[in-house]
Design an enzyme around this catalytic site. Sequence first.
Site, short mmCIF file in Angstrom:
data_model
loop_
_atom_site.label_atom_id
_atom_site.label_comp_id
_atom_site.label_asym_id
_atom_site.label_seq_id
_atom_site.Cartn_x
_atom_site.Cartn_y
_atom_site.Cartn_z
N LYS A 1 -53.10 0.25 -9.39
CA LYS A 1 -53.51 0.47 -8.01
C LYS A 1 -54.84 1.21 -8.00
O LYS A 1 -54.97 2.29 -8.59
CB LYS A 1 -52.45 1.28 -7.26
CG LYS A 1 -52.73 1.45 -5.78
CD LYS A 1 -51.53 2.07 -5.06
CE LYS A 1 -51.70 2.08 -3.56
NZ LYS A 1 -50.51 2.60 -2.86
N ASP B 1 -44.17 4.94 5.42
CA ASP B 1 -44.61 3.56 5.66
C ASP B 1 -43.46 2.64 5.25
O ASP B 1 -43.62 1.77 4.40
CB ASP B 1 -45.88 3.26 4.88
CG ASP B 1 -46.53 1.94 5.30
OD1 ASP B 1 -46.16 1.41 6.37
OD2 ASP B 1 -47.39 1.43 4.57
N ASN C 1 -42.73 -2.58 1.00
CA ASN C 1 -42.70 -1.34 0.22
C ASN C 1 -41.33 -1.01 -0.35
O ASN C 1 -41.15 0.04 -0.97
CB ASN C 1 -43.18 -0.17 1.08
CG ASN C 1 -44.66 -0.28 1.40
OD1 ASN C 1 -45.41 -0.95 0.70
ND2 ASN C 1 -45.07 0.37 2.48
N ASP D 1 -45.83 2.57 -2.60
CA ASP D 1 -46.78 3.04 -1.59
C ASP D 1 -46.28 4.32 -0.93
O ASP D 1 -46.07 4.38 0.29
CB ASP D 1 -47.03 1.96 -0.54
CG ASP D 1 -47.95 0.86 -1.04
OD1 ASP D 1 -48.45 0.98 -2.18
OD2 ASP D 1 -48.16 -0.12 -0.32
#
Length: 264
Positions: A37, A179, A184, A197
């Site tokens: 990432k 989130d 996710n 995430d």
Amino acid sequence: MFLPENIRKVLNDENCKTDEIGMSEASIFIYDNKVLKVQEDEEESENEYQMLQYLQDKLPVPRIYAHEINDGKSYLVMSKCAGEMACSREYMDNPNLLCKLMANGLKSLWSIDVSDCPSDQRLSHKLAQAAYHVEHGLVDMDHVEPDTFGEKGFRNSAELLQWLYDNKPEEELVLSHGDFCLPNIFGVREDVTGYIDVGKTGIADKWCDIALCYRSLSHNYSGRYKPIPKDTVSDYDDMLLFRELGIAPDWEKIRYYILLDELF
């Protein structure tokens, strides 16, 4: 693509593919058994690294293989999650199973003792972040709900921000993902095998995650993110998640947290 030397060593020049799922501004590269990432070195990326460390052995989150900050960028190499993404065809074809998975994911978050949690994501913090976004023109107006602004909504992001300050609900504090959307969460059947995430994860109101989960389910089944295959048979309804959670929906809080997320 430039990669710092120690990041490149961990990846061993393996082949990768770019992940196109989700709405993150980060660049995600999928390797055989690792994920890279790359994102701006900001508060959210710093919090993600911190919370991944904190949540090891508490929840199924990726293991960290390498991390480096270089020239304003955060490079994070992690393990891949087992199972299927919650927006996969396997789950979308079975809304009862999907909602059971998402409800189990929420309950597991809520079961964590937050007395030593290093991340404070309560409304006082989130509203300050939202104010910064409004003041600096960082609100993404291309991805808001169609009725948030305009004739039947708020005139602009500043008016929405003021409404959020004026209507702050009482918070039911838990460990919040921040989130909690289908891309996710990973699972095998009804068991969660991965939370990803986690840059917004920390102490916050449980209804923040419920609201974003509810919105994610509704959007995915409406075909907003991608067309629903014609042969998909769906008996999804908006109350499935709440039945699995064993609670009644608090529509005022759900609306509040969906509106708050418009400023992020």
